[in-house]
Each structure stands twice: as structure tokens, then as C-alpha cells.
Design a protein around this motif. Sequence first.
Motif, short mmCIF file in Angstrom:
data_model
loop_
_atom_site.label_atom_id
_atom_site.label_comp_id
_atom_site.label_asym_id
_atom_site.label_seq_id
_atom_site.Cartn_x
_atom_site.Cartn_y
_atom_site.Cartn_z
N ILE A 42 45.76 37.34 51.71
CA ILE A 42 45.45 38.59 51.01
C ILE A 42 45.69 38.41 49.52
CG2 ILE A 42 46.22 40.97 50.64
CD1 ILE A 42 46.77 41.10 53.67
N ALA A 43 46.81 37.77 49.16
CA ALA A 43 47.12 37.54 47.74
C ALA A 43 46.09 36.62 47.09
CB ALA A 43 48.52 36.95 47.61
N GLU A 44 45.57 35.67 47.86
CA GLU A 44 44.56 34.75 47.32
C GLU A 44 43.16 35.35 47.34
OE1 GLU A 44 44.97 31.48 49.98
OE2 GLU A 44 46.80 30.73 49.03
N GLY A 45 42.98 36.51 47.98
CA GLY A 45 41.68 37.13 48.08
C GLY A 45 40.83 36.57 49.20
N ARG A 46 41.46 35.91 50.18
CA ARG A 46 40.73 35.27 51.27
C ARG A 46 40.89 36.02 52.60
NH1 ARG A 46 43.43 29.96 51.42
NH2 ARG A 46 42.23 29.72 53.33
N ALA A 63 35.87 47.22 60.69
CA ALA A 63 34.70 46.68 59.98
C ALA A 63 35.10 45.55 59.02
CB ALA A 63 34.00 47.79 59.21
N ALA A 64 36.21 45.75 58.30
CA ALA A 64 36.67 44.71 57.36
C ALA A 64 37.08 43.45 58.11
CB ALA A 64 37.82 45.24 56.52
N LEU A 65 37.77 43.63 59.24
CA LEU A 65 38.17 42.46 60.03
C LEU A 65 36.95 41.74 60.61
CD1 LEU A 65 41.36 43.56 61.94
CD2 LEU A 65 41.16 41.95 60.06
N GLU A 70 33.44 36.98 61.09
CA GLU A 70 32.11 36.35 61.09
C GLU A 70 32.06 35.10 60.21
OE1 GLU A 70 29.52 39.51 60.02
OE2 GLU A 70 29.69 40.49 61.97
N ALA A 71 32.79 35.10 59.09
CA ALA A 71 32.77 33.94 58.20
C ALA A 71 34.11 33.83 57.48
CB ALA A 71 31.64 34.07 57.19
N PRO A 72 35.16 33.33 58.15
CA PRO A 72 36.48 33.29 57.51
C PRO A 72 36.57 32.32 56.32
CG PRO A 72 36.56 32.29 59.68
CD PRO A 72 35.20 32.88 59.53
N GLN A 73 35.83 31.23 56.36
CA GLN A 73 35.92 30.26 55.26
C GLN A 73 35.21 30.75 54.00
OE1 GLN A 73 37.85 27.67 55.30
NE2 GLN A 73 38.41 28.05 57.43
N GLU A 74 34.15 31.53 54.18
CA GLU A 74 33.38 32.00 53.03
C GLU A 74 33.85 33.36 52.52
OE1 GLU A 74 31.63 31.08 55.97
OE2 GLU A 74 31.50 29.02 55.22
N TYR A 75 34.80 33.99 53.21
CA TYR A 75 35.21 35.35 52.84
C TYR A 75 35.92 35.35 51.50
CZ TYR A 75 37.30 39.93 52.90
OH TYR A 75 37.67 41.21 52.58
N ARG A 76 35.52 36.28 50.64
CA ARG A 76 36.20 36.53 49.37
C ARG A 76 36.28 38.03 49.20
NH1 ARG A 76 37.93 32.22 49.91
NH2 ARG A 76 37.31 30.36 48.82
N ALA A 77 37.48 38.55 48.98
CA ALA A 77 37.67 39.99 48.80
C ALA A 77 37.14 40.39 47.44
CB ALA A 77 39.15 40.34 48.92
N ALA A 78 36.69 41.62 47.34
CA ALA A 78 36.22 42.15 46.07
C ALA A 78 37.41 42.26 45.12
CB ALA A 78 35.57 43.50 46.27
N PRO A 79 37.24 41.88 43.86
CA PRO A 79 38.37 41.98 42.92
C PRO A 79 38.75 43.44 42.70
CG PRO A 79 36.35 41.36 41.77
CD PRO A 79 36.04 41.36 43.23
N LEU A 80 40.02 43.67 42.52
CA LEU A 80 40.52 45.02 42.30
C LEU A 80 40.34 45.42 40.86
CD1 LEU A 80 43.86 44.97 44.29
CD2 LEU A 80 41.74 46.07 44.93
N GLY A 81 39.98 46.68 40.66
CA GLY A 81 39.93 47.22 39.31
C GLY A 81 41.32 47.70 38.92
N LEU A 82 41.47 48.09 37.67
CA LEU A 82 42.77 48.57 37.21
C LEU A 82 43.14 49.88 37.89
CD1 LEU A 82 42.70 47.74 33.41
CD2 LEU A 82 43.95 46.59 35.22
N ALA A 83 42.16 50.69 38.25
CA ALA A 83 42.47 51.97 38.89
C ALA A 83 42.94 51.77 40.33
CB ALA A 83 41.23 52.86 38.88
#
Length: 123
Positions: A42-46, A63-65, A70-83
Motif C-alpha cells: 500500500i505504501a509503495e502504491g502496489r 471491486a478494488a481487490l 486480475e493483474a497484481p504485477q501491473e497494479y499501480r494505485a492512483a496517486p493521492l492529492g493533497l486533499a
Amino acid sequence: MPSSQVTKQSEQAAFPVAPAFYRVADVIRITALRRATIYRRIAEGRFPRPVHLGGRACGWSPAALQVWIEAPQEYRAAPLGLADKPLRRRRSTERLKLSRFARRKSRTQVGHKKWKKGEGLSE
């Protein structure tokens, strides 16, 4: 018992209602990852970020899981905004850059005068 009622019960047993959120124990069982690995990813965004449910409870949406499954190696979380991310106040690290002895010296000698042998307190 009518046959239509038996088929409804067997359908419900075969297809139970999916939970709205999976808790961490469920995520560990589903993904076969350890708790520390989940939070590190989670901290790495994976890995998907949990949704805070209130108090100390958090959970993952199915849905997120599923996207991660479906693609654990290619998964990248959306970057968080400041809000989205709460701001954390960081400590000053200037003192930590000093050696252990310099830190002790700065902590014990702040605001104190050196006392020399032979000098009295009242002069």
C-alpha cells in the motif's frame, strides 16, 4: 418441501451475498499475503488503499481487490492529492544528524553554565 424452495436455498448456499467491504483478515485469506506485505505494498502504491469505515475499522472494497487480483504485477494505485491525504507535521531532523554524544551534550548543556571546581554558587 416444494422443489422451487429447495433450489432457492441451494442457490443461496452456492452464491452467498458478497460483503460490502473485506476486512484485513479476509484480504489476507484472499490474497495469501501477510499483513506486513499488504501494508508495505500500500505504501509503495502496489496494492489498493483501504477505506476507513469509522473508528479503527477499515476495509477494502471488492471491486478494488478484484482489479488487483486480475493483474497484481501491473497494479499501480492512483496517486493521492493533497486533499485526500492528511498533512503530517514532521519533526526537525537537525538534532538527529549529530552523533549520539553530541546529542547528549546538547541536551544536557542547554541553558546551564559550566561549574568549575573551586567556584562557589554565590559570588
